[in-house]
Design an enzyme around this catalytic site. Sequence first.
Site, PDB file in Angstrom:
ATOM      1  N   GLU A 102       0.803  -1.155   0.020  1.00 22.21           N
ATOM      2  CA  GLU A 102      -0.040   0.064  -0.082  1.00 22.21           C
ATOM      3  C   GLU A 102       0.757   1.447   0.058  1.00 22.21           C
ATOM      4  O   GLU A 102       0.488   2.207  -0.651  1.00 22.21           O
ATOM      5  CB  GLU A 102      -1.046   0.096   1.111  1.00 22.21           C
ATOM      6  CG  GLU A 102      -1.834  -1.238   1.250  1.00 22.21           C
ATOM      7  CD  GLU A 102      -2.805  -1.216  -0.241  1.00 22.21           C
ATOM      8  OE1 GLU A 102      -3.127  -0.179  -0.659  1.00 22.21           O
ATOM      9  OE2 GLU A 102      -3.138  -2.416  -0.505  1.00 22.21           O
TER      10      GLU A 102
ATOM     11  N   ASP B 272       3.689  -4.241  -5.723  1.00 23.26           N
ATOM     12  CA  ASP B 272       4.414  -5.414  -5.350  1.00 23.26           C
ATOM     13  C   ASP B 272       5.781  -5.374  -5.401  1.00 23.26           C
ATOM     14  O   ASP B 272       6.718  -5.693  -4.415  1.00 23.26           O
ATOM     15  CB  ASP B 272       3.940  -6.508  -6.370  1.00 23.26           C
ATOM     16  CG  ASP B 272       2.369  -6.826  -6.086  1.00 23.26           C
ATOM     17  OD1 ASP B 272       1.943  -6.676  -4.819  1.00 23.26           O
ATOM     18  OD2 ASP B 272       2.072  -7.650  -6.755  1.00 23.26           O
TER      19      ASP B 272
END
Length: 419
Positions: free
Chosen positions: A279, A362
């Site tokens: 995030e 990611d």
Amino acid sequence: MVKKYGISALLLFGVYILVMYVYIFHSNSGGIPESLQGTVADPHTFMSEQEVYLSEEYSKIKNFLFFVATPFEWLVYIFILASGLSQAFENSLLIKVKWGIIKKAVYLFLLSLFIFIVLFPLDYYRYYLSKNYGISNQNFSSWMRDILIDFWVNYGMTVVIVTVLYWLIYKNTKKWWINACLLMIPFSIFMMFIQPVVIDPLYNDFYPLTDKGLETKILTLAEQANIPANHVYEVNMAEKTNALNAYVTGIGSNSRIVLWDTTLNQLTEGEILFVMAHEMGHYVEKHIYIGIVVYTFTTILGLWLIAKLMPWIIARFGSRLKIKQIHAIHSFPLFLLITSVLSFASSPLTNYISRYEETRADDYAIELVAEPSAAVSTFQKLTIAGLNEVNPPLLVKWFRYSHPTMLERINKVVDDTSE
């Protein structure tokens, strides 16, 4: 003539349903490539046979519903217009009042209520499906409460937006879209600003993360990433779902990093830190601002296309659709129809952009946390909790997946760490 077109539309819809049924339930698209069978990306290595079977079955039904529900919604809009219902709502005795905003508000209530009732069986079936497959824990009364909150929140925003929109169309039927763009963009940013503190709490309770030790570690990661964060929030979702999630919402001083309590309950500390780093990757990569730019561009393009298509459709099919003038409120279902078609048609592109951003997030998380095994196990647990399909058919990926497939995400971690 209207009856003829209606029968033709239903036959076309029936053929479409049949084609999508064969594609989703009986094609060989998707599956696990032979080269990845037996690896950590293969669900047979981290899911039970029952879980694999349920995930495949559940995903197929969800995907089929998605591809059926969207064009069915288009048929509903066409029916509302061609049957004269939209005109009837506008001409109802209930809305013979002096003030235009009240007239529009009542019209929009009648329209929204009708659409709500027609689409309710589909909404209920989705709820039943998630409950039956063990994804949802939510009882019916709680689910209905959320559905009704959705109805009133959407209705309130629709009244404001449509009242202004049709006033602009009335003032200038050719260039209304320019002023609409100038107003819609700041309005959307304003909604992003108030979403975390006004709208989200209507559905769930948000509070600072109770595990202060974990919060300290998350904030340490935020400091390493130069993110000015003071709190991490958790939300009580365990009473509604078994699925896992975390997200960043809002902008400016109202931005929040949020963890579902199911995520806290089912993931290890290392896995939670990986999720949080992901995030944070969105923040560092400035995906919120990229999203605003993409939204601005698609809004301008979409409103321009609507401004071109609505007059053309009304000029050619207005008598059959019972539309007299573009600035009359009873033309609004046509606006909804065009918007829905454009949104569906553009979803492969917007999903592609989103998948790219998720891949970047990611990569950032793996670099920040430096625990590839935590990334792999996180993706595996997310798959199990949501009964997700690790490698969906191509059309499903294009139109539904805003994230890379789990097969791609897990395999990328393995490839990157083996280099």
